[in-house]
Design a protein around this motif. Structure first.
Motif, PDB file in Angstrom:
ATOM      1  N   SER A  60       5.833  -7.414  -7.263  1.00 16.87           N
ATOM      2  CA  SER A  60       5.863  -5.842  -6.939  1.00 16.87           C
ATOM      3  C   SER A  60       4.510  -5.664  -6.949  1.00 16.87           C
ATOM      4  CB  SER A  60       6.682  -5.437  -7.691  1.00 16.87           C
ATOM      5  OG  SER A  60       6.206  -4.968  -8.913  1.00 16.87           O
ATOM      6  N   GLN A  61       3.722  -6.314  -7.548  1.00 19.89           N
ATOM      7  CA  GLN A  61       2.153  -5.598  -7.711  1.00 19.89           C
ATOM      8  C   GLN A  61       1.454  -5.982  -6.591  1.00 19.89           C
ATOM      9  OE1 GLN A  61       1.910  -3.455 -10.773  1.00 19.89           O
ATOM     10  NE2 GLN A  61       3.991  -4.383 -10.513  1.00 19.89           N
ATOM     11  N   LYS A  62       1.883  -6.629  -5.598  1.00 25.20           N
ATOM     12  CA  LYS A  62       1.078  -7.043  -4.395  1.00 25.20           C
ATOM     13  C   LYS A  62       1.504  -6.392  -3.302  1.00 25.20           C
ATOM     14  CE  LYS A  62       1.246 -12.048  -6.091  1.00 25.20           C
ATOM     15  NZ  LYS A  62       1.806 -13.385  -5.748  1.00 25.20           N
ATOM     16  N   SER A  63       2.461  -5.336  -3.282  1.00 22.92           N
ATOM     17  CA  SER A  63       2.897  -4.570  -2.547  1.00 22.92           C
ATOM     18  C   SER A  63       2.933  -3.103  -2.627  1.00 22.92           C
ATOM     19  CB  SER A  63       4.244  -5.036  -1.949  1.00 22.92           C
ATOM     20  OG  SER A  63       5.345  -5.095  -3.003  1.00 22.92           O
ATOM     21  N   LEU A  64       2.067  -2.656  -3.624  1.00 23.42           N
ATOM     22  CA  LEU A  64       2.032  -1.238  -4.082  1.00 23.42           C
ATOM     23  C   LEU A  64       1.281  -0.486  -3.094  1.00 23.42           C
ATOM     24  CD1 LEU A  64       0.414  -1.759  -7.607  1.00 23.42           C
ATOM     25  CD2 LEU A  64       2.712  -1.147  -7.161  1.00 23.42           C
ATOM     26  N   PRO A  65       1.929   1.099  -2.812  1.00 20.93           N
ATOM     27  CA  PRO A  65       1.115   1.518  -1.974  1.00 20.93           C
ATOM     28  C   PRO A  65      -0.355   1.588  -1.744  1.00 20.93           C
ATOM     29  CG  PRO A  65       2.825   3.043  -3.156  1.00 20.93           C
ATOM     30  CD  PRO A  65       2.488   1.541  -4.000  1.00 20.93           C
TER      31      PRO A  65
END
Length: 211
Positions: A60-65
């Motif tokens: 999920s940290q690779k697809s943060l806004p």
């Protein structure tokens, strides 16, 4: 600015080293330790769920806004959006670990507790950074810079969270480690994805390919 949990980045990149390490010969030979008890399907499933929760957070940290740097107000708003997303995901990871059923493998609950404590620390760092972000003044260039610097310092606390050592407790539990090796959800730790090249850089050569 971007959120980084240094310990998590290292965790995602380092496979669980389950092979035995060499040791100096002892003066008096000792009998070999008994092989670990085979992990049953329940243990494999439990280990996979534990790993899956950690993997989901890392992914999920690779697809943060994205951070919008068009102006100071937009940057502040986008940074807050990133922190909100990351902290919400961290909290979800903590809750997911809390909701895991009791481990069918002895010592598994202690491993879960250690990893969960690490994610509580990460979540708290993100919540503290979110509070710092709220205080950033986008209307004054100097105050904006000072506020962002304080925010960065808050996020640096995440590097003090050593999840690798907490996962080391899993490695030391031979039966749990054997279960993890069989669990599909744990495979990213054994077979980490190859590092991606930076934008504009050539991809690293693969084994057997010409340089």
């Amino acid at each position: 600015m971007r959120f980084r949990a240094t310990s998590l980045a290292a965790l995602a990149a380092i496979p669980l080293a389950l092979s035995a390490c060499g040791a100096a010969p002892a003066p008096t030979p000792e009998p070999a330790p008994a092989p670990p008890k085979a992990a049953g399907p329940e243990g494999v499933e439990w280990a996979g769920r534990l790993c899956g929760l950690v993997n989901d957070f890392s992914a999920s940290q690779k697809s943060l806004p994205a951070v919008d740097k068009s102006n100071t107000q937009a940057m502040k708003n986008s940074v807050i959006a990133r922190l909100d997303t990351a902290s919400k995901t961290a909290d979800g990871t903590v809750r997911g670990l809390q909701e895991l059923p009791p481990s069918p493998i002895e010592g598994g609950d202690q491993v879960n507790q250690g990893i969960r404590d690490g994610f509580v620390q990460i979540r708290d760092v993100l919540v503290g950074a979110r509070a710092k972000a709220d205080q950033v003044d986008p209307n004054d260039k100097q105050k904006f810079t000072e506020g962002m610097t304080a925010l960065q310092a808050e996020l640096q606390k995440s590097s003090q969270v050593d999840l690798n050592s907490k996962f080391g407790a899993l490695e030391k539990n031979q039966q749990l480690a054997a279960a993890a090796k069989q669990a599909p959800g744990c495979q990213p730790f054994f077979n980490p994805a190859p590092a991606q090249p930076a934008p504009g850089q050539p991809a690293p050569a693969q084994p057997g390919q010409p340089q």
